[in-house]
Design an enzyme around this catalytic site. Structure first.
Site, PDB file in Angstrom:
ATOM      1  N   TYR A 170       0.853  -1.188   0.000  1.00 54.17           N
ATOM      2  CA  TYR A 170       0.000   0.000   0.000  1.00 54.17           C
ATOM      3  C   TYR A 170       0.889   1.237   0.000  1.00 54.17           C
ATOM      4  O   TYR A 170       1.896   1.278   0.716  1.00 54.17           O
ATOM      5  CB  TYR A 170      -0.886  -0.005   1.256  1.00 54.17           C
ATOM      6  CG  TYR A 170      -1.732   1.245   1.422  1.00 54.17           C
ATOM      7  CD1 TYR A 170      -2.708   1.589   0.492  1.00 54.17           C
ATOM      8  CD2 TYR A 170      -1.552   2.082   2.534  1.00 54.17           C
ATOM      9  CE1 TYR A 170      -3.481   2.729   0.655  1.00 54.17           C
ATOM     10  CE2 TYR A 170      -2.332   3.222   2.702  1.00 54.17           C
ATOM     11  CZ  TYR A 170      -3.287   3.544   1.760  1.00 54.17           C
ATOM     12  OH  TYR A 170      -4.049   4.666   1.921  1.00 54.17           O
ATOM     13  N   ASP A 265       9.247   2.642  -0.262  1.00 58.62           N
ATOM     14  CA  ASP A 265       8.231   3.366   0.498  1.00 58.62           C
ATOM     15  C   ASP A 265       8.384   2.958   1.959  1.00 58.62           C
ATOM     16  O   ASP A 265       7.951   1.889   2.375  1.00 58.62           O
ATOM     17  CB  ASP A 265       6.836   3.032  -0.033  1.00 58.62           C
ATOM     18  CG  ASP A 265       5.736   3.786   0.725  1.00 58.62           C
ATOM     19  OD1 ASP A 265       6.073   4.496   1.700  1.00 58.62           O
ATOM     20  OD2 ASP A 265       4.558   3.658   0.356  1.00 58.62           O
ATOM     21  N   LYS A 293       4.464   9.001   8.846  1.00 55.84           N
ATOM     22  CA  LYS A 293       4.202   8.426  10.172  1.00 55.84           C
ATOM     23  C   LYS A 293       5.213   8.885  11.249  1.00 55.84           C
ATOM     24  O   LYS A 293       5.106  10.002  11.715  1.00 55.84           O
ATOM     25  CB  LYS A 293       4.079   6.902  10.065  1.00 55.84           C
ATOM     26  CG  LYS A 293       2.924   6.525   9.104  1.00 55.84           C
ATOM     27  CD  LYS A 293       2.402   5.133   9.217  1.00 55.84           C
ATOM     28  CE  LYS A 293       1.087   5.008   8.477  1.00 55.84           C
ATOM     29  NZ  LYS A 293       1.131   4.429   7.152  1.00 55.84           N
TER      30      LYS A 293
HETATM   31  C1  LIG Z   1       0.549   4.966   5.807  1.00 53.37           C
HETATM   32  C2  LIG Z   1       1.256   4.690   4.547  1.00 53.37           C
HETATM   33  C3  LIG Z   1       1.149   5.543   3.436  1.00 53.37           C
HETATM   34  C4  LIG Z   1       0.217   6.718   3.416  1.00 53.37           C
HETATM   35  O1  LIG Z   1       0.544   7.664   4.369  1.00 53.37           O
HETATM   36  P1  LIG Z   1      -0.591   8.737   4.810  1.00 53.37           P
HETATM   37  O2  LIG Z   1       0.129   9.624   5.767  1.00 53.37           O
HETATM   38  O3  LIG Z   1      -1.676   7.919   5.428  1.00 53.37           O
HETATM   39  O4  LIG Z   1      -1.022   9.432   3.584  1.00 53.37           O
HETATM   40  C5  LIG Z   1       1.930   5.283   2.327  1.00 53.37           C
HETATM   41  N1  LIG Z   1       2.761   4.239   2.299  1.00 53.37           N
HETATM   42  C6  LIG Z   1       2.895   3.393   3.335  1.00 53.37           C
HETATM   43  C7  LIG Z   1       3.866   2.272   3.255  1.00 53.37           C
HETATM   44  C8  LIG Z   1       2.126   3.591   4.484  1.00 53.37           C
HETATM   45  O5  LIG Z   1       2.240   2.732   5.493  1.00 53.37           O
END
Ligand SMILES: *Cc1c(COP(=O)(O)O)cnc(C)c1O
Length: 458
Positions: A170, A265, A293
């Site tokens: 994701y 990511d 995060k």
């Molecule tokens: C949480 C997350 C996102 C999105 O981040 P938001 O701050 O919710 O937009 C993208 N990539 C990964 C791997 C994530 O865990």
């Protein structure tokens, strides 16, 4: 997003609150239920982010009133040991005094200027000094924004259009990444959300994780068209699909050979498994890294970073446009500085990871001794309860959707006994440095009891 998207968010029935035979009686949710009814008149589904709506578990969402250390309290005054940690950011636990004080101090001087502040330099310096995988970065306000910008950068730099992603990873709600695999080994993405034009999904190639042949095939089929591979090096948004280092190395090699950029990511894994995230954990150097995060200490911050050369393509230095009214916001920067300063202290991750590993391992030992079909996969301070007897799960399609029924019961029993985890069996849990050995002992006993209930008729 991922195949499980529909399963997680589309169920409409709301289960009645009832006492469960032999299970713990339900906690009082009167005030939460009242607030939820009201929220439903304001927000679609009553929430501002879908998974919060408790669609994959029993009951209605708890409205949280406060947090302190590893504990949270809901609107009805119920207290929980929390393993959700706001979905990852709170590695120091809730309402950490150092973060709170730094934020309050900064706020005395105003909230936002839309002009540079010294705080941006301070956070950047802290990050770059302790991370050999990036040389320059740009702050944004969310993980999604970081990924969206990283993709644009990769396309601008390589002058290619296609992006390759993996089923089961994701990357936020970026249009071109809200795609899932079709049938076949290498597929154009099919949109996994209404409102994403097919032409966007056509620029995204989706392959399974842990599958070298699929990758090889994709690069043969789309020779010189792939701008970047994007991967969660520690996929933690659809279960915890731990990859073998050899596979990640292969991903690195195929990028190097074909001129595609490798985007890690690290919105979850960054500053989580170590200060240098998964890049440092596996010692694999990606071309671009995205963060979110933890980097914001609980306030909205994201970032993407790379070499000075690649970053020089970003405006105003280069042709790739990217901007943000609240980017580098001083209050948010302060929270990041305070939190990351703690993480940069020697021994922080060693202690946290040892504590979390022991926690996960002892739950596994209990389940194994009792012959329960449960695997507690974990890395660093991330863990995932999988109701399976498979020794490993590395691909999204290896998760049995039927196992989520067990998770639902488990979740309810945990909540009723004072343990809060993410309200979906596809979500991972997090141990923070605020969880003491005593808290974890208490949590373990509660988890054992709940497992005994889940498997009572096994
Ligand atoms: C949480 C997350 C996102 C999105 O981040 P938001 O701050 O919710 O937009 C993208 N990539 C990964 C791997 C994530 O865990």
């Amino acid at each position: 997003m991922f195949d499980s998207l529909k399963k997680r968010f589309s169920s409409t029935e709301t289960e009645e609150l009832t006492a469960h035979p032999a299970g713990k009686p339900d906690i009082s949710r009167e005030k939460s239920a009242e607030l939820y009814e009201k929220a439903k008149t304001y927000f679609p589904g009553g929430v501002n982010s879908p998974v919060r709506a408790f669609k994959s578990v029993y009951g209605t969402p708890l409205f949280i009133q406060k947090g302190d250390g590893c504990h949270i309290w809901d609107a009805d005054g119920n207290q929980f040991i929390d393993f959700c940690g706001s979905w990852g950011p709170l590695i120091l636990g809730h309402n950490n005094a150092k973060v709170r004080e730094k934020v309050t101090e900064t706020m005395q001087n105003g909230m936002s200027f839309g002009a540079p502040t010294a705080l941006e330099n301070e956070l950047a310096e802290l990050i770059l000094k302790h991370n050999k995988y990036i040389r320059k970065l740009r702050f944004v306000s969310s993980g999604t924004e970081a990924v969206m910008s990283a993709i644009r950068l990769a396309r601008g730099y390589t002058k290619r259009d296609k992006i390759l992603k993996f089923e089961g990873c994701y990357h936020g709600h970026v249009d071109s990444l809200l795609v899932k695999a079709g049938s076949g080994l290498v597929t154009f993405g099919k949109t996994s959300s209404a409102g994403v034009p097919k032409s966007f999904a056509d620029e995204t190639i989706v392959v399974p994780l842990n599958d070298r042949d699929a990758l090889k095939l994709a690069f043969e089929e789309f020779k010189d068209q792939i701008a970047a591979i994007i991967i969660e090096p520690i996929p933690a948004n659809n279960g915890l699909l731990l990859q073998e280092k050899e596979f990640l190395q292969y991903v690195r090699e195929i990028c190097t050979e074909t001129g595609a950029l490798l985007i890690f990511d690290e919105v979850i894994s960054g500053f989580r498994v170590g200060f240098e995230g998964a890049a440092g954990y596996y010692q694999i150097a990606p071309d671009i890294i995205t963060y979110g995060k933890i980097i914001g200490g609980g306030l909205p911050v994201g970032a993407y970073g790379s070499s000075a050369e690649i970053m020089s393509n970003i405006s105003p230095e280069g042709p790739v446009y990217q901007a943000g009214t609240l980017s580098g916001n001083p209050v948010a920067m302060s929270a990041g500085i305070a939190q990351l300063s703690e993480l940069a202290k020697s021994g922080f991750y060693k202690d946290l990871n040892a504590k979390a590993g022991e926690f996960a391992d002892s739950i596994q030992r209990y389940a194994t001794a009792k012959n329960y079909k449960l695997k507690v996969f974990h890395v660093g301070s991330i863990f995932w309860f999988a109701f399976t007897d498979k020794p490993s799960i590395r691909r999204a399609d290896e998760i049995d959707p039927a196992s989520m029924e067990k998770f639902k019961v488990f979740h309810r029993e945990l909540l009723n006994r004072g343990i809060y985890i993410g309200p979906s069996g596809y979500e991972v849990g997090f141990v923070s440095s605020a969880h003491t050995k005593i808290d974890l002992e208490k949590a373990k006993r509660t988890i054992f009891e709940s497992l005994d209930f889940v498997f009572r008729n096994k």
